[in-house]
Design a protein around this motif. Structure first.
Motif, PDB file in Angstrom:
ATOM      1  N   SER A 157     -46.997  -3.862 -35.828  1.00  0.00           N
ATOM      2  CA  SER A 157     -47.201  -3.073 -34.615  1.00  0.00           C
ATOM      3  C   SER A 157     -47.976  -1.808 -34.955  1.00  0.00           C
ATOM      4  O   SER A 157     -48.008  -1.362 -36.108  1.00  0.00           O
ATOM      5  N   ARG A 158     -48.607  -1.244 -33.947  1.00  0.00           N
ATOM      6  CA  ARG A 158     -49.260   0.058 -34.053  1.00  0.00           C
ATOM      7  C   ARG A 158     -49.455   0.594 -32.641  1.00  0.00           C
ATOM      8  O   ARG A 158     -49.322  -0.157 -31.652  1.00  0.00           O
ATOM      9  N   LEU A 159     -49.756   1.862 -32.523  1.00  0.00           N
ATOM     10  CA  LEU A 159     -50.011   2.453 -31.215  1.00  0.00           C
ATOM     11  C   LEU A 159     -51.323   1.926 -30.655  1.00  0.00           C
ATOM     12  O   LEU A 159     -52.275   1.659 -31.399  1.00  0.00           O
ATOM     13  N   LEU A 160     -51.382   1.756 -29.349  1.00  0.00           N
ATOM     14  CA  LEU A 160     -52.631   1.364 -28.709  1.00  0.00           C
ATOM     15  C   LEU A 160     -53.730   2.371 -29.008  1.00  0.00           C
ATOM     16  O   LEU A 160     -54.896   2.021 -29.187  1.00  0.00           O
ATOM     17  N   SER A 161     -53.352   3.647 -29.047  1.00  0.00           N
ATOM     18  CA  SER A 161     -54.287   4.718 -29.361  1.00  0.00           C
ATOM     19  C   SER A 161     -53.634   5.618 -30.396  1.00  0.00           C
ATOM     20  O   SER A 161     -52.543   6.145 -30.164  1.00  0.00           O
ATOM     21  N   THR A 162     -54.261   5.774 -31.556  1.00  0.00           N
ATOM     22  CA  THR A 162     -53.681   6.555 -32.644  1.00  0.00           C
ATOM     23  C   THR A 162     -54.432   7.870 -32.829  1.00  0.00           C
ATOM     24  O   THR A 162     -55.466   8.112 -32.209  1.00  0.00           O
ATOM     25  N   SER A 163     -53.933   8.682 -33.738  1.00  0.00           N
ATOM     26  CA  SER A 163     -54.585   9.955 -34.049  1.00  0.00           C
ATOM     27  C   SER A 163     -55.566   9.821 -35.205  1.00  0.00           C
ATOM     28  O   SER A 163     -56.210  10.802 -35.589  1.00  0.00           O
ATOM     29  N   ASP A 164     -55.681   8.627 -35.768  1.00  0.00           N
ATOM     30  CA  ASP A 164     -56.578   8.407 -36.893  1.00  0.00           C
ATOM     31  C   ASP A 164     -57.988   8.149 -36.369  1.00  0.00           C
ATOM     32  O   ASP A 164     -58.214   7.200 -35.607  1.00  0.00           O
ATOM     33  N   ARG A 165     -58.947   8.949 -36.799  1.00  0.00           N
ATOM     34  CA  ARG A 165     -60.314   8.795 -36.279  1.00  0.00           C
ATOM     35  C   ARG A 165     -60.972   7.494 -36.727  1.00  0.00           C
ATOM     36  O   ARG A 165     -62.002   7.091 -36.186  1.00  0.00           O
ATOM     37  N   HIS A 166     -60.382   6.833 -37.713  1.00  0.00           N
ATOM     38  CA  HIS A 166     -60.933   5.562 -38.176  1.00  0.00           C
ATOM     39  C   HIS A 166     -60.410   4.377 -37.363  1.00  0.00           C
ATOM     40  O   HIS A 166     -60.913   3.265 -37.523  1.00  0.00           O
ATOM     41  N   ASP A 167     -59.410   4.599 -36.531  1.00  0.00           N
ATOM     42  CA  ASP A 167     -58.854   3.531 -35.706  1.00  0.00           C
ATOM     43  C   ASP A 167     -59.585   3.445 -34.377  1.00  0.00           C
ATOM     44  O   ASP A 167     -59.984   4.466 -33.796  1.00  0.00           O
ATOM     45  N   ARG A 168     -59.750   2.231 -33.878  1.00  0.00           N
ATOM     46  CA  ARG A 168     -60.349   2.013 -32.565  1.00  0.00           C
ATOM     47  C   ARG A 168     -59.230   1.614 -31.595  1.00  0.00           C
ATOM     48  O   ARG A 168     -58.358   0.808 -31.928  1.00  0.00           O
ATOM     49  N   ASP A 169     -59.259   2.184 -30.396  1.00  0.00           N
ATOM     50  CA  ASP A 169     -58.203   1.944 -29.417  1.00  0.00           C
ATOM     51  C   ASP A 169     -58.278   0.518 -28.874  1.00  0.00           C
ATOM     52  O   ASP A 169     -59.362  -0.038 -28.665  1.00  0.00           O
ATOM     53  N   PHE A 170     -57.105  -0.070 -28.634  1.00  0.00           N
ATOM     54  CA  PHE A 170     -57.026  -1.313 -27.881  1.00  0.00           C
ATOM     55  C   PHE A 170     -56.992  -0.948 -26.398  1.00  0.00           C
ATOM     56  O   PHE A 170     -56.167  -0.136 -25.966  1.00  0.00           O
ATOM     57  N   LEU A 171     -57.882  -1.556 -25.616  1.00  0.00           N
ATOM     58  CA  LEU A 171     -58.006  -1.229 -24.200  1.00  0.00           C
ATOM     59  C   LEU A 171     -57.218  -2.218 -23.360  1.00  0.00           C
ATOM     60  O   LEU A 171     -57.374  -3.438 -23.514  1.00  0.00           O
ATOM     61  N   THR A 172     -56.391  -1.703 -22.461  1.00  0.00           N
ATOM     62  CA  THR A 172     -55.596  -2.559 -21.575  1.00  0.00           C
ATOM     63  C   THR A 172     -55.954  -2.332 -20.107  1.00  0.00           C
ATOM     64  O   THR A 172     -55.218  -2.738 -19.215  1.00  0.00           O
ATOM     65  N   ASN A 173     -57.097  -1.685 -19.874  1.00  0.00           N
ATOM     66  CA  ASN A 173     -57.496  -1.344 -18.509  1.00  0.00           C
ATOM     67  C   ASN A 173     -58.443  -2.365 -17.893  1.00  0.00           C
ATOM     68  O   ASN A 173     -59.084  -2.103 -16.873  1.00  0.00           O
ATOM     69  N   GLY A 174     -58.558  -3.534 -18.512  1.00  0.00           N
ATOM     70  CA  GLY A 174     -59.435  -4.564 -17.978  1.00  0.00           C
ATOM     71  C   GLY A 174     -60.792  -4.632 -18.639  1.00  0.00           C
ATOM     72  O   GLY A 174     -61.561  -5.565 -18.379  1.00  0.00           O
ATOM     73  N   GLU A 175     -61.114  -3.649 -19.494  1.00  0.00           N
ATOM     74  CA  GLU A 175     -62.382  -3.684 -20.214  1.00  0.00           C
ATOM     75  C   GLU A 175     -62.307  -4.682 -21.365  1.00  0.00           C
ATOM     76  O   GLU A 175     -61.280  -4.813 -22.026  1.00  0.00           O
ATOM     77  N   SER A 176     -63.411  -5.374 -21.606  1.00  0.00           N
ATOM     78  CA  SER A 176     -63.481  -6.310 -22.720  1.00  0.00           C
ATOM     79  C   SER A 176     -63.838  -5.565 -24.002  1.00  0.00           C
ATOM     80  O   SER A 176     -64.533  -4.549 -23.981  1.00  0.00           O
ATOM     81  N   GLN A 177     -63.356  -6.106 -25.135  1.00  0.00           N
ATOM     82  CA  GLN A 177     -63.675  -5.547 -26.442  1.00  0.00           C
ATOM     83  C   GLN A 177     -64.064  -6.669 -27.390  1.00  0.00           C
ATOM     84  O   GLN A 177     -63.470  -7.749 -27.369  1.00  0.00           O
ATOM     85  N   PHE A 178     -65.056  -6.395 -28.214  1.00  0.00           N
ATOM     86  CA  PHE A 178     -65.446  -7.358 -29.230  1.00  0.00           C
ATOM     87  C   PHE A 178     -64.511  -7.223 -30.430  1.00  0.00           C
ATOM     88  O   PHE A 178     -64.041  -6.127 -30.763  1.00  0.00           O
ATOM     89  N   LEU A 179     -64.263  -8.366 -31.069  1.00  0.00           N
ATOM     90  CA  LEU A 179     -63.283  -8.437 -32.146  1.00  0.00           C
ATOM     91  C   LEU A 179     -63.957  -8.697 -33.482  1.00  0.00           C
ATOM     92  O   LEU A 179     -65.099  -9.152 -33.553  1.00  0.00           O
TER      93      LEU A 179
END
Length: 565
Positions: A263-285
């Motif tokens: 597990s991890r936070l959807l949005s972290t304080s680490d600038r190297h992490d990318r947020d997981f979006l749950t607002n309907g926007e698509s993200q490339f993996l």
């Protein structure tokens, strides 16, 4: 415990279950056995999750489903999907714990465990109940809401990920048909418009003797993690501000399939992490799996065996739910079929030929470098005289010339491969820390100046790469290494005059086996055998004791013959 729904920990309101959940679950009752040995105790884990503890079923009876009834509509049955992969209960014998999720029901999004008055095992073709739990008491205590979605993505025939999230936390389960010395990786692409490795934020997982591991990585470049650059854990980045944000939940191994949940936070304080979006926007993996380095080298992710090829893009879109084209259609199962055997490495015996040309090229995958050397590779390796990591057999007190064309631009680290000769099976001396130097106690014979800590054999960059005909050869189990090498094509940067020249004369003090290696990366080279061999007694080709004995026998024989003459 076996789970057909793939989120398994009692944490932050997730649809999960493990031993720590014992005090939080609510008992609903037990199945009344009617036929086919159906039994088991039922518990509510949260509003979207039911645990059937010690579920028993003989697997017979045709098409069987889980059929539930709401308290406000006790005569209207609802089929609940048994797993992510359909409503039918698999036709096999059950003797295990099973978790059922009420997530992602297109027509019953508001279906909650606390709404249920009856839960049954029902055979629809003949309208017969195999087991029933009726008159479920009203749940008086508050249940956690559970995850808001359960989403499974088929990334490769050997790799599946399942994702669930609540308000601020995401839980991911990676499952792969991988070996015990391999890793799986999954995360957000480094590019907003395509699946791309550089800049990707992924979590690398594996299971070893100490249990499951989940390490947060940031990919700064297409190279091994060296000096805080490349495919590195966040905590090893050169910036020094990376954070390990992934937390292991659990892992399991079943019939060759290895699964790790974290597990991890959807949005972290680490600038190297990318947020997981749950607002309907698509993200490339981004995803991959492949070999890990040895424990002494940090269990780092090495070059990927499988990854998105030929521009293939993978996307995550929570709003698409299970309608996504990448959705899983069945639980991941691993084939027990045999892989192609590894190739046998080549040997160059240098009795008369004293000149070698050294370039970089593909490592040949699992059948190549890894099988030849028994070490984890990085997807590239040295090619000598157009041969993948051959063993060189050299003679003592003979001078050899190496023409080095493996990269000389230090600013382009992925293509900077200075050549040197060492007693280290790993190599990579250039970026070793003082602790590494002390651990390895490495002895260098040529190609590297220990006083200045500088390589001395770095020339222009020539690379031997695969062509369209390489893959069919590499997957043909009857093919030989030489056939694969013949499919490669070479390209060079710069002029031939920019090659570096290294001369070396192995002497009587040179060990029997040394290695040609890259100073900037580990595991790009292989063995040099020096002949004649030095024995433990210090002689060359035979011991002093053996020589003395033969001399004594010869003298005695001549003496006997002289007497008889």
């Amino acid at each position: 415990m076996t789970s057909l729904v793939l989120l398994l920990a009692c944490f932050a309101g997730f649809t999960v279950f493990d031993a720590s959940c014992q005090s939080q679950r609510v008992r609903l009752g037990s199945f009344r056995t009617i036929i086919h040995q159906v039994s088991g105790q039922l518990f509510a884990i949260d509003e979207k999750t039911i645990l059937i503890e010690n579920f028993q079923f003989d697997g017979a009876g045709g098409v069987v489903v889980l059929y539930v009834f709401r308290r406000d509509q006790p005569t209207v049955g609802i089929t609940v999907d048994w797993s992510l992969f359909g409503s039918a209960i698999p036709s096999r014998r059950f003797n295990e714990d099973v978790i059922i999720s009420l997530l992602n029901r297109p027509n019953d999004d508001d279906l909650l465990v606390s709404d249920l008055v009856s839960i049954t095992i029902w055979c629809s073709p003949v309208d017969v109940y195999f087991g029933r739990l009726d008159n479920i008491p009203v749940i008086t205590q508050s249940l956690a809401p559970g995850s808001q979605i359960l989403y499974c993505i088929q990334l490769h025939e050997n790799l599946q990920v399942t994702i669930g999230y609540n308000d601020d936390t995401i839980r991911i389960r990676q499952c792969g048909c991988i070996d015990e010395d391999q890793y799986m990786a999954f995360g957000i692409s480094g590019n907003d418009t395509k699946t791309y490795m550089v800049g990707a934020d992924v979590v690398v997982t594996w299971i070893d003797d100490d249990g499951p591991n989940a390490i947060d990585y940031y990919l700064t470049d297409r190279q091994q993690c060296r000096g805080g650059e490349g495919v590195c854990p966040d905590t090893l980045l050169a910036s020094g501000d990376g954070i390990q944000d992934a937390s292991v939940v659990l892992g399991d191994v079943l019939n060759g399939r290895r699964c790790v949940e974290y597990s991890r936070l959807l949005s972290t304080s680490d600038r190297h992490d990318r947020d997981f979006l749950t607002n309907g926007e698509s993200q490339f993996l981004a995803w991959a799996y492949g070999p890990r380095s040895e424990e002494a080298l940090g269990n780092l992710a090495f070059f990927h065996t499988e990854y998105p090829r030929n521009g293939e893009n993978f996307m995550l879109d929570f709003s698409a739910g299970r309608s996504s084209g990448l959705r899983c259609t069945s639980e991941l199962t691993c084939s027990s079929g045999q892989q192609c055997p590894g190739w046998t490495g080549s040997t160059i015996t240098a009795m008369e030929n004293t000149t070698f040309r050294v370039t970089i090229g593909t490592s040949g995958g699992i059948r190549g470098y890894q099988s030849i050397t028994g070490l984890s590779g990085w997807g590239i390796a040295y090619h000598i005289n157009d041969t993948l990591v051959p063993v060189l057999k050299l003679r003592r007190n003979v001078t050899y010339t190496f023409i080095i064309e493996a990269g000389n631009d230090r600013a382009d680290s992925p293509r900077y491969h200075p050549f040197y000769i060492t007693d280290s099976i790993d190599g990579g001396i250039f970026l070793d820390t003082p602790a590494d130097r002390a651990r390895k106690n490495e002895k260098v014979f040529a190609g590297y100046n220990l006083d200045t800590n500088e390589p001395t054999a770095a020339g222009r960059y020539c690379d031997r790469v695969e062509t369209t005909s390489s893959a069919p050869v590499s997957t043909d189990c009857s093919s030989e290494l030489q056939e694969y090498e013949s499919t490669l094509t070479e390209s060079c940067q710069g002029d031939a005059s920019e090659a570096a020249i290294l001369t070396w004369t192995p002497d009587n003090d040179t060990p029997n086996v040394v290695y040609y290696q890259c100073a900037n990366h580990v595991h790009l080279g292989w063995e040099i055998h020096i002949e004649p061999r030095i024995t433990a007694e210090g002689g060359s080709g035979g011991s002093l004791v053996q020589t003395s004995l033969w001399l004594l026998v010869t003298i005695t024989l001549f003496a006997v013959l002289a007497v008889h003459v």
